[in-house]
Write an enzyme that holds these catalytic residues in place. Structure first.
Site, PDB file in Angstrom:
ATOM      1  N   ASN A  88       0.821  -1.212   0.000  1.00  0.00           N
ATOM      2  CA  ASN A  88       0.000   0.000   0.000  1.00  0.00           C
ATOM      3  C   ASN A  88       0.853   1.259   0.000  1.00  0.00           C
ATOM      4  OD1 ASN A  88       0.120   1.098   3.008  1.00  0.00           O
ATOM      5  ND2 ASN A  88       0.051  -1.140   3.090  1.00  0.00           N
ATOM      6  N   CYS A 133      13.130  10.036  -5.274  1.00  0.00           N
ATOM      7  CA  CYS A 133      12.591   9.319  -4.123  1.00  0.00           C
ATOM      8  C   CYS A 133      11.141   8.954  -4.442  1.00  0.00           C
ATOM      9  CB  CYS A 133      12.730  10.130  -2.834  1.00  0.00           C
ATOM     10  SG  CYS A 133      11.417  11.337  -2.534  1.00  0.00           S
ATOM     11  N   CYS A 179     -11.208  -8.392  -4.747  1.00  0.00           N
ATOM     12  CA  CYS A 179      -9.968  -9.097  -4.442  1.00  0.00           C
ATOM     13  C   CYS A 179      -8.987  -8.963  -5.594  1.00  0.00           C
ATOM     14  CB  CYS A 179     -10.325 -10.553  -4.170  1.00  0.00           C
ATOM     15  SG  CYS A 179      -9.020 -11.734  -4.409  1.00  0.00           S
ATOM     16  N   CYS A 190      10.261  18.325  -5.385  1.00  0.00           N
ATOM     17  CA  CYS A 190       9.688  17.245  -4.558  1.00  0.00           C
ATOM     18  C   CYS A 190       9.017  17.821  -3.314  1.00  0.00           C
ATOM     19  CB  CYS A 190      10.797  16.273  -4.151  1.00  0.00           C
ATOM     20  SG  CYS A 190      10.221  14.918  -3.118  1.00  0.00           S
ATOM     21  N   CYS A 223      14.202  15.602   1.039  1.00  0.00           N
ATOM     22  CA  CYS A 223      14.695  15.153  -0.276  1.00  0.00           C
ATOM     23  C   CYS A 223      15.519  16.267  -0.920  1.00  0.00           C
ATOM     24  CB  CYS A 223      13.533  14.733  -1.170  1.00  0.00           C
ATOM     25  SG  CYS A 223      14.023  14.253  -2.846  1.00  0.00           S
TER      26      CYS A 223
END
Lengths: 421, 421
Positions: free
Chosen positions: A193, A235, A259, A312, A317
């Site tokens: 996730n 990143c 599913c 970013c 970062c």
């Protein structure tokens, strides 16, 4: 009476023997081994790995024992990853997962993020056993892995890294979980996730820690690995993660309660790529891939390097990007006066841990000041930005070096691509 | 006295319980399931595989239950292959291997062809157990596989297929080992030596049986799969098998008594490619690869199709080539008068089993009457002909369709290659 006692005693001996025999079925297969040897005898489980040295692939295979790797997520990809590294004789593994091993008797609905029993039954190789029901996945995994190779050290953490207190502890284990309380050498993301991936990204940016992200698409026929080196490559927040193109409508995939598909083949291949890249990085052989995709439908393997995004959203970062640029500039200056400090590697001040990078053999990486906006053919973005509160950030993604062709790409397209290099 | 008896009885109850608990650790995990369902509940081990249908990848996943696959060799690649197919719910597996499971206490020297205990310890995943010592590998494998998925049917043959009597039986099982005594659907070669591959090749040529060969190089950093369709593609005797190029001196590898290297990563990836190709062929999705190589050093994946050699040493191969050409000619004639029997597939007379082929989307395959002699960049021959008693046969190998680029190939080379298409 005495006869009866004799009989009962005989029965007890019999049962004890049966129990002993039954226990043997899973007891640790071998004793610990002090030092790796390349001796070619059956009793040496490392002879075929140590042969890599004799064959000129690896300079010193024993080095593997000094390395520590973190694996976040012990599901389909994570469990195979842990097993492969354990068989390879890695020094130490730290496992993080908050799920439990459960028996399939609850008819629990499978959501996108739930790792259910059905999942472990059909996909996670002989990894979890019925008698481990109720145990945490990480604890059960360590049980199994120790049987495979008692030489590996383990730490198991049964919590969700995205919760604040756990996140702090997670940072602490990355910084001090290696051999002799040193930082770990590599973090592998095997989670399923977005939130968990962002947590790993934040932690690794903060600690200047290289890591490899991995993923399998919800239709089970594509996957990827992406090596992230803070400041050097994009990143996870610089650019949305990439998936190999598929013709599936993303909207139908995201529905609640539906599913996701899974195939042991795709998961085994992605875990294989992840661990192979880990071995190449740690043991310094071959070239480490920054992005390697896998499309099972076409057997297509896109490969590229993603540059960091100057806009970013992660502030840390930006700092890593500045530091990397400074260290590159210093290196270049050094190269201009080769008489003086040749051979001395410049690392920026914050790099307490002496992490050095294995670089790709790509030419023109530094000259290319305007990275192209296009992705390699056959690759598309997996997510769009979740909260585009700031002004739309232009994605600075450049594809470099390798060119991969598939059936969908015409010869003309390829010619054009080649001319533009 | 009575107290003592009571005590002994209590002890017996205790031991019986412990024994029962210990036995549970490995008993079959679940009962057989009559029909595959896509219901999303934990008790359904097939929901994530059946999801492939809902997601439009596979037309009818349940078809997998009607298919039978032969696996020759249950070593590093073969055991992972068998496990993946078992998890996928394949209808029936026939396993062939002549080796035994042995405990590592004999200090037996590892030769090139010996599958030793060390091998199974470091590479074959949780597959063989100490209590299986002395059992044949195929028998032990079936024990393990049945626990993973009791729905799969198994046949296990503990013999060397290269011996004449065994070879005849092997032919018989390929012809009648499928569901309802029909021929099997696919043969997978997971053996580690030339002789066994040649035996499989002869059997499959004789029976007009498609098969997939697989292999991992002795330095453990490259591998390949090769789909052989008698008459349509090169058979194993048409052209020496191919390996992905490595810089290792082949001579040092062939020395007697030198132990080959092995990596669980490379073997898992090759087994993954092998089973993925099997699923694509059987369930008719994606494009089936005729040759897919893997070079771990560069993450390079050459892909090509090998045409049959008109000067092949196997006489039966010539017959298959003629038959294939006739069927192609008949098809072409049919296409010329599209009004008549459109949609009716022409199969040649010998094809009793109705095997149809999934074709690559390559253009110009038939026009190309003079296949080029060159291999795709980065690929070289693994063996030279063993006994070149006949006059040197010119290898007719053509690389088609896909173009793969790696770091060693210059842009100029690529341009030239593209222009020649």
């Amino acid at each position: 009476m005495a006869d009866q006692i004799e009989e009962l005693n005989a029965k007890i001996r019999e049962l004890e023997e049966a129990l002993e025999a039954e226990k043997k079925r899973k007891g640790p297969i071998r004793e610990k081994i002090e030092a790796m040897s390349s001796e070619v005898v059956d009793s040496n489980p490392y002879s075929r790995l140590m042969a890599l040295k004799r064959m000129g692939i690896v300079d010193n295979y024993e080095d593997i024992r000094s390395y520590t790797v973190v694996i976040v997520g012990v599901g389909g990809v994570g469990s195979v990853t842990a097993e492969m590294l354990t068989r390879c004789g890695i020094g130490k593994l730290l496992l993080f997962d908050y799920d439990k091993v459960e028996l399939a008797n609850m008819n629990r609905l499978q959501g996108g993020d739930n790792i259910t029993t059905t999942y472990y039954r059909s996909c996670v190789r002989l990894f979890f056993r019925p008698d481990q029901s109720g145990m945490s996945k990480v604890e059960a995994a360590v049980n199994t892995l120790r049987d495979i190779n008692p030489d590996v050290e383990f730490e198991a953490y049964n919590y969700n890294i995205t919760l604040l207190e756990n996140f702090k502890h997670f940072l602490c284990r990355i910084s001090h979980g290696g051999k002799n309380e040193k930082p770990v050498d590599l973090v592998l993301s095997c989670v399923d996730n977005f939130e968990a991936r962002m947590a790993i990204n934040t932690a690794c940016n903060e600690l200047n820690q290289p890591w490899i992200e991995s993923g399998v698409s919800e239709n089970a026929v594509s996957g990827h690995i992406q090596f992230v080196v803070p400041g050097k490559t994009a990143c996870f927040a610089c650019a949305p993660p990439l998936v190999v193109a598929s013709n599936i409508d993303e909207k139908t995939l995201k529905k609640e309660g539906v599913c996701a598909a899974s195939l042991p083949t795709t998961m085994g291949i992605v875990a294989g790529f992840l661990v192979q890249n880990t071995l190449k990085y740690l043991l310094k052989f071959g070239s480490v891939s920054y992005y390697l995709g896998y499309n099972a439908m076409q057997d297509f393997f896109p490969s590229m390097t993603l540059k960091p995004n100057p806009a970013c959203e992660e502030m840390i970062c930006h700092q890593r990007q500045r530091e990397y640029q400074e260290s590159e500039d210093a290196k270049q200056k050094n190269e201009e006066k080769p008489e003086s400090s040749d051979g001395v590697e410049i690392v920026h001040e914050d790099n307490d841990w002496g992490i050095t990078l294995v670089c790709e053999n790509t030419k023109g990486e530094d000259e290319d000041e305007e990275p192209s906006q296009e992705l390699v053919a056959g690759v598309q973005l997996a997510y769009s930005k979740k909260k585009p509160t700031r002004k739309q950030i232009s994605q600075e993604i450049s594809s470099e070096g390798q060119i991969s062709a598939d059936d969908e790409l015409s010869v003309e397209d390829l010619m054009k691509k080649l001319k533009s290099i």
